[in-house]
Design a protein around this motif. Structure first.
Motif, PDB file in Angstrom:
ATOM      1  N   HIS A  14       0.837  -1.213   0.000  1.00 15.31           N
ATOM      2  CA  HIS A  14       0.000   0.000   0.000  1.00 15.31           C
ATOM      3  C   HIS A  14       0.867   1.257   0.000  1.00 15.31           C
ATOM      4  CE1 HIS A  14      -3.451  -2.597   1.000  1.00 15.31           C
ATOM      5  NE2 HIS A  14      -2.642  -3.187   1.863  1.00 15.31           N
ATOM      6  N   ILE A  15       2.023   1.188  -0.638  1.00 13.42           N
ATOM      7  CA  ILE A  15       2.972   2.299  -0.556  1.00 13.42           C
ATOM      8  C   ILE A  15       2.402   3.589  -1.143  1.00 13.42           C
ATOM      9  CG2 ILE A  15       4.116   1.602  -2.715  1.00 13.42           C
ATOM     10  CD1 ILE A  15       6.732   2.617  -1.441  1.00 13.42           C
ATOM     11  N   GLY A  16       1.643   3.482  -2.220  1.00 11.52           N
ATOM     12  CA  GLY A  16       1.056   4.669  -2.827  1.00 11.52           C
ATOM     13  C   GLY A  16       0.106   5.389  -1.886  1.00 11.52           C
ATOM     14  N   TRP A  17      -0.747   4.610  -1.220  1.00 11.16           N
ATOM     15  CA  TRP A  17      -1.687   5.198  -0.261  1.00 11.16           C
ATOM     16  C   TRP A  17      -0.964   5.804   0.935  1.00 11.16           C
ATOM     17  CZ3 TRP A  17      -6.374   6.553  -1.362  1.00 11.16           C
ATOM     18  CH2 TRP A  17      -7.094   5.862  -2.346  1.00 11.16           C
ATOM     19  N   LEU A  18       0.082   5.135   1.414  1.00  7.24           N
ATOM     20  CA  LEU A  18       0.843   5.656   2.553  1.00  7.24           C
ATOM     21  C   LEU A  18       1.496   6.990   2.216  1.00  7.24           C
ATOM     22  CD1 LEU A  18       2.518   2.392   3.920  1.00  7.24           C
ATOM     23  CD2 LEU A  18       0.764   3.765   5.060  1.00  7.24           C
ATOM     24  N   ILE A  19       2.049   7.089   1.001  1.00 12.37           N
ATOM     25  CA  ILE A  19       2.667   8.350   0.577  1.00 12.37           C
ATOM     26  C   ILE A  19       1.620   9.458   0.516  1.00 12.37           C
ATOM     27  CG2 ILE A  19       3.777   9.523  -1.362  1.00 12.37           C
ATOM     28  CD1 ILE A  19       5.120   6.833  -2.041  1.00 12.37           C
ATOM     29  N   LEU A  20       0.476   9.153  -0.108  1.00 16.24           N
ATOM     30  CA  LEU A  20      -0.589  10.146  -0.246  1.00 16.24           C
ATOM     31  C   LEU A  20      -1.117  10.593   1.110  1.00 16.24           C
ATOM     32  CD1 LEU A  20      -2.499  11.759  -2.058  1.00 16.24           C
ATOM     33  CD2 LEU A  20      -4.010   9.759  -2.120  1.00 16.24           C
ATOM     34  N   ILE A  21      -1.366   9.641   2.004  1.00 14.35           N
ATOM     35  CA  ILE A  21      -1.884   9.973   3.333  1.00 14.35           C
ATOM     36  C   ILE A  21      -0.867  10.797   4.116  1.00 14.35           C
ATOM     37  CG2 ILE A  21      -2.575   8.993   5.558  1.00 14.35           C
ATOM     38  CD1 ILE A  21      -3.732   6.604   3.943  1.00 14.35           C
ATOM     39  N   ALA A  22       0.416  10.425   4.024  1.00  8.35           N
ATOM     40  CA  ALA A  22       1.461  11.160   4.740  1.00  8.35           C
ATOM     41  C   ALA A  22       1.537  12.605   4.263  1.00  8.35           C
ATOM     42  CB  ALA A  22       2.812  10.464   4.556  1.00  8.35           C
ATOM     43  N   ILE A  23       1.487  12.805   2.957  1.00  4.34           N
ATOM     44  CA  ILE A  23       1.543  14.165   2.414  1.00  4.34           C
ATOM     45  C   ILE A  23       0.327  14.968   2.847  1.00  4.34           C
ATOM     46  CG2 ILE A  23       1.428  15.519   0.280  1.00  4.34           C
ATOM     47  CD1 ILE A  23       3.149  13.389  -1.056  1.00  4.34           C
ATOM     48  N   LEU A  24      -0.851  14.347   2.784  1.00  3.01           N
ATOM     49  CA  LEU A  24      -2.084  15.063   3.140  1.00  3.01           C
ATOM     50  C   LEU A  24      -2.119  15.445   4.617  1.00  3.01           C
ATOM     51  CD1 LEU A  24      -4.792  13.130   1.073  1.00  3.01           C
ATOM     52  CD2 LEU A  24      -3.925  15.447   0.682  1.00  3.01           C
ATOM     53  N   ILE A  25      -1.758  14.507   5.499  1.00  4.87           N
ATOM     54  CA  ILE A  25      -1.765  14.810   6.932  1.00  4.87           C
ATOM     55  C   ILE A  25      -0.792  15.939   7.239  1.00  4.87           C
ATOM     56  CG2 ILE A  25      -1.185  13.942   9.238  1.00  4.87           C
ATOM     57  CD1 ILE A  25      -2.152  11.194   8.356  1.00  4.87           C
TER      58      ILE A  25
END
Length: 369
Positions: A14-25
């Motif tokens: 789920h690396i793509g989702w983790l990157i997106l969530i990290a940037i958004l938070i």
């Protein structure tokens, strides 16, 4: 149910989702905290005032590092539960130590000795408890495995050099932040290739915090500076990424960048390191004074003297460094000593174009007279 999900969660899937969530938070936390920080700074008169060696006019809040710190810490504490908790906790500990030292320096002024001690402590904790260090130079100048204590001392030197390099280049709008953003994106790419999810998420959290800051840093209405808090935090985190990248590449001769990681790190950080070494030479050898006494001999000051704006100067420097990174990737499979030679020659040529421009401009003026 939540416990079962966490136990069965595989970050690599789920690396793509983790990157997106990290940037958004990180983006949301930082962007929402900056207005409050600006209001507090103005009400308490915690400002950076023009004058002396300053290259801006008026008074500007210099507590941007607080918002960056909050964005990164909240992101890592929320997502870190499914990643490499040990190293992330130690990174957070080092960042928090430097955060309070930088904050005190921005508000009350801190002696260089105390800042240096704090930097050594933050770096030393990571080196000793994770054994993440530069153990060899991959054959640069025929230097391979270094003795343990030589490796530790050299890694400490690299930490101090990178931290202070970003502190020193924070002299005009956007320069330190944009160079940090460029370096972090580059590190995110190589760590993504290595599938090192913890470091990719760390890089993503830095990106998310830097983007809203840079918007304010370039602004003319609600301008904000990094301050020592922000520059030390960014320098420390980039040093963590650099040393982790070299260490990971050294663990296996089959690693994708095992033959080029030190050179790539030099390319990612070429301008901050070049300007820092240049400034230290000028201050120590030419002016015979402490290397920590501020002046206006930085390369970005030279651009301002020629009439370039802050944005133009930052754009020229960052684009030049991006070109250098591209050149370095092109030759990453060559012998490492040839890579080093190409990096140094091309980097020197690219950053000497300013002096050529200055000379040609002076020559035209003379001819015109």
């Amino acid at each position: 149910m939540v416990k079962e999900l966490l136990e069965n969660f595989v970050p690599q899937d789920h690396i793509g989702w983790l990157i997106l969530i990290a940037i958004l938070i990180s983006f949301c936390v930082s962007s929402t905290s900056f207005p409050a920080i600006i209001n507090v700074a103005k009400s308490k008169n915690l400002m950076d005032f023009s004058g002396g060696r300053s290259s801006h006019s008026g008074s500007v809040p210099n507590l941007g590092g607080i918002g960056i710190y909050l964005g990164i810490v909240v992101t890592l504490t929320t997502i870190g539960a499914v990643l490499d908790t040990k190293i992330l906790l130690l990174i957070l500990g080092g960042v928090t130590l430097l955060f309070f030292l930088g904050l005190k320096d921005d508000i009350l002024i801190l002696s260089p000795r105390k800042k240096f001690t704090g930097q050594l402590l933050a770096a030393g904790l990571l080196i000793l408890f994770t054994n993440t260090r530069i153990a060899s130079l991959s054959g640069i100048l025929e230097i391979y495995i270094m003795p343990y204590w030589v490796s530790v001392m050299f890694t400490l030197f690299v930490y101090i050099l990178i931290i202070n390099a970003f502190n020193l280049i924070d002299g005009i709008d956007g320069l330190a932040g944009t160079l940090a953003l460029m370096a972090v994106v580059a590190f995110a790419y190589v760590f993504y290739r290595y599938r090192d999810i913890s470091m990719v998420v760390l890089a993503a959290s830095i990106i998310g915090a830097l983007v809203p800051f840079l918007f304010l840093n370039f602004s003319t209405r609600n301008k904000m500076f990094l301050g020592d808090t922000g520059s030390m935090i960014l320098g420390f985190l980039i040093a963590v990424l650099a040393i982790r990248f070299i260490n990971t590449s050294e663990l296996s001769s089959n690693a994708l960048y095992s033959n080029s990681s030190p050179i790539l790190v030099l390319a990612f950080l070429f301008f901050p390191l070049l300007d820092t070494l240049r400034i230290f030479f000028i201050r120590l050898v030419i002016h015979k004074k402490s290397p920590f006494v501020a002046d206006r001999n930085h390369l970005h000051h030279r651009f301002l003297f020629l009439g370039f704006s802050h944005r133009q100067t930052t754009a020229i420097i960052v684009v030049t460094n991006c070109i250098l990174i591209g050149i370095t990737f092109m030759f990453k499979n060559w012998d490492i000593n040839w890579q080093l030679a190409i990096l140094l020659v091309s980097g020197t040529i690219l950053y000497s174009l300013y002096f050529l421009y200055n000379w040609l401009k002076g020559g035209r003026k003379t001819l015109g007279a």
